[in-house]
Design an enzyme around this catalytic site. Structure first.
Site, PDB file in Angstrom:
ATOM      1  N   THR A   1       4.191   1.937   2.475  1.00 31.29           N
ATOM      2  CA  THR A   1       5.511   2.152   1.895  1.00 31.29           C
ATOM      3  C   THR A   1       6.213   3.317   2.571  1.00 31.29           C
ATOM      4  O   THR A   1       7.396   3.246   2.936  1.00 31.29           O
ATOM      5  CB  THR A   1       5.383   2.412   0.376  1.00 31.29           C
ATOM      6  OG1 THR A   1       4.808   1.251  -0.240  1.00 31.29           O
ATOM      7  CG2 THR A   1       6.733   2.711  -0.260  1.00 31.29           C
ATOM      8  N   SER A   2       5.468   4.412   2.765  1.00 32.16           N
ATOM      9  CA  SER A   2       6.100   5.599   3.358  1.00 32.16           C
ATOM     10  C   SER A   2       6.433   5.385   4.834  1.00 32.16           C
ATOM     11  O   SER A   2       7.430   5.903   5.333  1.00 32.16           O
ATOM     12  CB  SER A   2       5.190   6.819   3.191  1.00 32.16           C
ATOM     13  OG  SER A   2       4.115   6.783   4.106  1.00 32.16           O
TER      14      SER A   2
ATOM     15  N   GLY B   1       0.829  -1.198   0.000  1.00 35.34           N
ATOM     16  CA  GLY B   1       0.000   0.000   0.000  1.00 35.34           C
ATOM     17  C   GLY B   1       0.863   1.249   0.000  1.00 35.34           C
ATOM     18  O   GLY B   1       2.052   1.216   0.335  1.00 35.34           O
ATOM     19  N   CYS B   2       0.247   2.356  -0.381  1.00 34.26           N
ATOM     20  CA  CYS B   2       1.006   3.608  -0.499  1.00 34.26           C
ATOM     21  C   CYS B   2       1.451   4.104   0.874  1.00 34.26           C
ATOM     22  O   CYS B   2       2.637   4.388   1.088  1.00 34.26           O
ATOM     23  CB  CYS B   2       0.164   4.656  -1.216  1.00 34.26           C
ATOM     24  SG  CYS B   2      -1.513   4.855  -0.582  1.00 34.26           S
ATOM     25  N   TYR B   3       0.517   4.210   1.810  1.00 35.97           N
ATOM     26  CA  TYR B   3       0.898   4.666   3.147  1.00 35.97           C
ATOM     27  C   TYR B   3       1.940   3.739   3.782  1.00 35.97           C
ATOM     28  O   TYR B   3       2.949   4.215   4.325  1.00 35.97           O
ATOM     29  CB  TYR B   3      -0.328   4.759   4.057  1.00 35.97           C
ATOM     30  CG  TYR B   3      -1.276   5.909   3.790  1.00 35.97           C
ATOM     31  CD1 TYR B   3      -0.830   7.229   3.841  1.00 35.97           C
ATOM     32  CD2 TYR B   3      -2.619   5.685   3.529  1.00 35.97           C
ATOM     33  CE1 TYR B   3      -1.712   8.294   3.633  1.00 35.97           C
ATOM     34  CE2 TYR B   3      -3.503   6.745   3.326  1.00 35.97           C
ATOM     35  CZ  TYR B   3      -3.050   8.038   3.383  1.00 35.97           C
ATOM     36  OH  TYR B   3      -3.921   9.082   3.185  1.00 35.97           O
TER      37      TYR B   3
END
Lengths: 351, 351, 351, 351
Positions: free
Chosen positions: B157-158, B153-155
Site C-alpha cells: 500500500t505504501s 499488504g501493508c508495505y
C-alpha cells in the site's frame, strides 16, 4: 604511570557527556579541565548526574580560556558546534596543545565547499590542510602524527566504512549509490527544541533533509578519494525513536555481473581483517543498532540481490561512541602512542 | 436503519483487534460473529480488554464454522494467516457471503508466483481470478462489485500509492526503483516469539529480509500494471521500535531531465485530487508516521534532488489501519454501497 | 596472572546475556563453559550476536553436565529458573565447585515459606542453611567465605538498600511500609510470550501481581532481620516500557516527629560511606534509572514530607546488572579474594 | 442542524492539539477561532500537520482578542497556562461567552491556597465562586448550568475517581492515603526544554516533585468534600517514557476489617453504574494505560490485600483526553445540552 591530562571544551551536549563516560574509566587519560560558557561555576556532576560518586564529578566547569586550558592539558577534545570550534582549535594548536575537534570545522578539505554547505567563511584555512580526518581504518598513521584531528561525522562513518571495500575494488557504478540512514535522537543534539521533545519523536518516524544534509559533502569527499574519482551520493537521513545508533542501508549497482555473496563477503573480511572495530557479520546475519550500543564497533551485513543486480550493505554504529566521542578517544589514543582500543574495549550493552 | 451484520474470522492478531476497534463505532456494520480456534468460548472482551463496557465485548468467540457464519453474517473479514484463509474464503463465497480477506492468499494473480514466494500450492485458483485487489485508489469500481477482496499488504500500500503518479506518467527508469521501508512492530504479528519481545525491539533498529520479502511480487505486480510493462523493484523492509506506522522512502531516477519539484507536486495533487485518504503534503514538508496514526491517510512528501537526478518520494501510512483493517473496512463500505469513508473519518491520534 | 575459569549454566535468558557482557572484559575471570539444554551445539555468538569478533563468542554451548562443568570451572553462575537451579547447585557443590545461584532457590531461609510462595517442595534444605544471601552491603564477609550464594532478587535489592538505614535506626513504623516498584521489561525474562511483546509493552504502563509477587517474602525476611523483628511490607510491582532499570518509591511513616531532611541524609551517607556502589544523592535530587544503566550503582534519593509525616525514599538500580548478573559477579569477586568492584567499574551508559 | 461555533485560545500545547483532534469530528461543535500570540498569522495545519486535508486546518490563527472571539464563538476552550487564563476567562464571561478553562486558575476554591501553591495572587476571586469543577461524575448538573468550568487536572482526575467510592462510604483511614502516580510525557507540556527531550526521557524513569506537586491541594479539596472532612494525601508523581496516559496506584488502609474483594468490587460497580466513562474492571484484571488511549475512559482495578490490611486501587486514564481536552469537551457537551459522550464515543487505539 601518570595519566595524560586532557581537557573537554563544551560539556553541555551529548558528545561531551559521552566523552565523560569514556574518560571516566580510561586508564591513560585523565580529564582535568572541562569548560562551558553557560555552565561555568558548576561541578561536572551537576551537569552529568551519572558521575555521582566518581572523582571526575568534582571537576569545576570553567570558562573556555585557551591559556588556562593549555597550562593544564596536553590534548583537548572540542565538543562545541561548528563555527565555534575552529577558533578554539587554532588557539590551542598555537599553544602546542593537540586537538581532536568533534565538530565539522576541519572535515572538508575545500574551504569553498565548507562555506557552501555550512554557510560560513572558514577563518583558519591553513589549519584545514594540516587537519587529519580521524577515521582510523583509513588514516591511522597520519592520525598518530597529527596535531589536529577532524573527527568524522556520525553518518559519514557509517557510510564510508560500509562502502570502502566495494569502491576500492571498483565493483559498483559510482553514480548509483543511495545511502538511506536512520539515526537515534542523540544525533539531533541536546539543545532544547520542540522538534526533539520526547512526545514529538516517540512512537513515530520521519525523514529529514533528504538530499541536502551537511554530511553529504563529507561523505562524497572521502568516497571520491577511495574511488579515485569524483562521485555523488544520494544521502538521506531519518530520525529513529531510539537514543543511540545509526543504521545505514546502502544501495549499489554492480558494474559487471553481480558477484556472489561469498566473494563479496570475503572482500569485506579481508579488507577489515586488521581492523578490530569493524565486524563483518556472517552471511545471513544483518546488523542491529543494539549489538553495537556503547561501543566502537561498526557492524556490517551484506546482501547480493541478483534479482535487481544490487549489492546491499547494511552498517550499524553507535552514533555517540563510534560516530563521535569514542572515535575521538581512539584518535587521541593513536596520537599518544597508545593502542587504538585503549579504554575502548567495552562489550555492547544488551539489551 | 439496520446495520449490516458482519463477521470476523481470526481474533488473536493485531488486524483482528484493529477491526474490532474500527467496527466498535461503525455506524453501518455490526459485528455479530467472531471466531478463533484457540480462543473459542471466551468473550471478546477477554481477548480485547479495551472493549470493556462496550456491547461488542460480550460477543462469545466461536469455532470457525462456515455454516454458522453464513447464517449470521452478510460479509466476513478474514484475519487469519495466508494458507488458512483461502479455504474459508471459498466456503463462505460458496454460501453467498461476501469476503474481505486480509491475508495474502488472493493478492497474486499468478498461482505460480504465489507458490514460489509463499511455498504453497494454491487450492482455489479460480477464485484468484475473481478476487479484486482492494486498493480503492486503483480499483474502487471493481471493489464495489466484488464478492471477494484481496486486501492489500501493508508495505505494498505504501509503495504503490507513493509511485503511482510517476509510473503512470512514465517519468522514471523502471529498473531503478529502490523502496526502503520501515515498519512498526505490529507488522510482525502478535504471535509469541523471542524476536519481537519488547527488549529485542526497543531502543534498537534493524533491517530484515532484504530483497526477499514476500510483499515484493505483490508490489511488482501492481506497479507493472500501472507502468504497462513488467518491472522489478528492490524492496527492503526494516523494523521500527514503534507500534504502528510504515514510512517508505522511494528512490527513483528520472528518465529525462529531473522535473521541477513544482511540476511533480502538481502531478501528485492532480492524481489524488479525488482521493480523500491520500494527502500530498506541501513541498518542504515530509510525512511522519504519527500524523497518520490510527487513520486511513496515506501521506506523501516529494523531493526532487537535481544533484543526483532523483525524485525521492516518502509515503507514510498506519500499517494496521490503512495497511490492513481500515482498508478492509473501506472495501466493505464500497461493497455495501456506503461512502468509502463510512466509519473511517477519524483524526490522527497525536501525539 | 591466570584468570579463574568460570561457567555459565543457562545462556538463553537476559541474566545469562548480562553475565556474558560483564565477563567479556573481566580481568580475572574467564568464561570457559556455557550450557543450555535448548541451545547446545551452537556457538555463544549465535545466541549473543553482540559477541561477534570477541573470543568468548566462539565457546560452544554444551549440555549441562555437572562432571564436565566441574572439570573445567572453579566457580559457576546458575542462570536457570528456580526449581531447576537447586539440583545443579547441589551437584556442583558436591564436586567442590563454588556456585552463585541467580535464581530464588536459596534466598528464603525457611523451606516452608519457599514452598508456599513458589509452589515447590525444596529438595536441598540443608544447602539453604549454608547459602549466603549475596547482598554485599549486608553480608560481604560471609559472601567471601561462602561456597553457595543466593543472589538477591532485583526488586529486593532496590527495596532493602532503600530502607536499610531507616530500619536499622528504628525510625519508622514497621507496619507502614509501602514499596511501589517499577521495573524494565528485562525483568519479565526472555521467554517468548504474548504479554511481553514489544507492542504489548511499548507506550503503555501497568501494575501486576499487586500484594502477591514472589519477591515479597524475600524482602520481608531481610527487612525483618535488619529491624530485629518480624514485619510485613506492601510490595507492588509495575512494568515499565524500558529495557533496564528498577525504580522503587518507598513510603514510610516515622515513629516520632518527622526528622529533618538533613538528618536523614546524614544517616544515609553515613550508612553507605564505605559502600562504593550505593550513591546517596544530594538533597533535592532524585534518582533516574538511566543514571545507573549498565552498572552496579544503587542511587538513593530522600524526601521528608512534613505535611504527611512521611519519609519517602526513592532507589534506582539496573535490574540486570545490580539486580542480577553484576551482583553475582560482585559476589564471585569476594569469593575469589578480588576487590568487590573487579571488572565492575563501569560508567553508566547515558543516555 | 447548525453546529455551535467554538473557539480555542492557545494552540501551541498538547491540550490545544488534542482539542483540535476531538473537535475535528465532533458532530455538534465547529471550531471557528483559534488564537495564539506566538503563532498568529499561520494556518492551523502549519502547527498541527495531522490536520492536512481537513477543513479545520485552514483556520487562520489570530491574536487572542476577546471582542473578536466573542463575536465568533458561543463557547471557548482556554488552553493557556495558569495565570494567563484567568483574565481571558473574565473577559469572555463578561461578553456572555461560556468558558471551559483547562488551566488551574479556577480549580481551587480558596484563593489563598491558590496563592500559596501557584505563587500568584488571584485577580478574579469572584469568578472562583462561580466556577464549577468539571468532573462529570461529581458535578454533572452544575456543569450543565455553568458559565465557567474549571477543568480538572489530569492527576486529580485519576486520584478522585479512584477513591470516590471508598471515601463516600467511610471505609478507609483518611490520613493513610498514598497516591503513586505515573504520567506520560505529554503531561510535561510542549515547551522546548532539555529535561523533556526524547533522549532525556526515553528508556528511563524518574520521580519528581514528591510531596509538593501543585495538583496536591486540588486533590485534597475534592477528596475532603467527598469524605466530609479535611484530609491530607501523599501525592507523588513520576514521569513515564510514554506519550499519553496516567496510571495511579492508590494505597489505603481500611478502618475496620479489610472488606472482601467482592464487596469492594460491588461498591465500585454500583457507584459507577450510571457513569459510562468509568469502567470498573473485573476482579483479577488491572488497568493498562493503552486500554484507555485516546478516550474518556477511566479504568479502575481493585485489590484487597488482607496481608497488609490495605485496599489498593489502580486507576488509568488518558491524561490528554480524559485528563484534559476530552473532559473539557464533555463539559461543553453538558453546557450545550448534548449527551455527555457527544463526539467522544471512541474506541481506545490499541496497540
Amino acid at each position: 604511570m601518570e595519566r595524560i591530562p586532557v581537557g573537554l571544551v563544551g560539556v553541555t551536549g551529548y558528545t561531551g557527556m559521552e566523552l565523560a563516560r569514556i574518560l571516566a574509566h580510561h586508564p591513560s587519560f585523565e580529564l582535568v579541565t572541562a569548560t562551558s560558557r553557560a555552565e561555568a561555576g558548576k561541578k561536572l556532576v551537576d551537569i552529568y548526574p551519572f558521575l555521582q560518586g566518581m572523582d571526575m564529578g568534582s571537576i569545576e566547569i570553567s570558562q573556555p580560556d585557551p591559556d588556562q586550558i593549555a597550562k593544564a592539558c596536553s590534548l583537548v577534545f572540542l565538543a562545541v558546534p561548528h563555527g565555534a570550534a575552529m577558533d578554539m582549535a587554532a588557539e590551542l594548536i598555537a599553544r602546542d596543545v593537540k586537538v581532536v575537534d568533534l565538530s565539522a570545522d576541519f572535515r572538508l578539505r575545500d574551504a569553498a565547499v565548507y562555506a557552501q554547505w555550512y554557510g560560513l567563511e572558514h577563518r583558519h584555512v591553513a589549519l584545514i590542510q594540516e587537519a587529519v580526518y580521524g577515521l582510523p581504518e583509513l588514516y591511522a598513521d597520519a592520525i598518530a602524527r597529527a596535531r589536529l584531528i577532524a573527527n568524522p561525522g556520525c553518518y559519514p562513518t557509517s557510510v564510508i566504512l560500509g562502502l570502502l571495500p566495494l569502491l576500492r575494488h571498483d565493483l559498483i557504478e559510482t553514480d548509483s549509490i543511495v545511502a538511506d540512514s536512520k539515526s537515534g535522537a542523540t544525533g539531533a543534539g541536546r539543545k532544547a527544541a520542540t522538534g526533539t521533545l520526547f512526545c514529538e519523536v516517540s512512537d513515530s518516524f520521519r525523514a529529514y533533509n533528504l538530499g541536502k544534509h551537511r554530511h553529504t559533502p563529507e561523505i562524497e569527499q572521502e568516497l571520491s578519494r577511495i574511488a579515485g574519482s569524483s562521485l555523488t551520493v544520494s544521502f538521506n537521513p531519518h530520525l529513529l525513536p531510539i537514543n543511540r545508533g545509526i543504521l545505514t542501508t546502502l544501495y549499489t549497482r554492480t558494474t559487471g555481473e553481480t558477484p556472489t555473496a561469498e566473494s563479496i563477503h570475503e572482500l569485506y573480511t579481508d579488507a577489515y581483517a586488521e581492523h578490530e572495530f569493524v565486524r563483518v557479520l556472517p552471511l545471513g546475519r544483518l546488523p542491529e543498532t543494539r549489538w553495537v550500543r556503547g561501543t566502537m564497533y561498526c557492524d556490517i551485513g551484506l546482501v547480493c540481490d541478483t534479482r535487481t543486480n544490487r549489492v546491499i550493505v547494511v552498517s550499524a554504529i553507535d552514533n555517540l561512541c563510534r560516530g563521535a566521542s569514542g572515535q575521538a578517544v581512539a584518535c587521541a589514543n593513536l596520537m599518544s602512542d597508545f593502542p587504538l582500543s585503549e579504554g575502548l574495549a567495552m562489550a555492547p550493552l544488551m539489551p
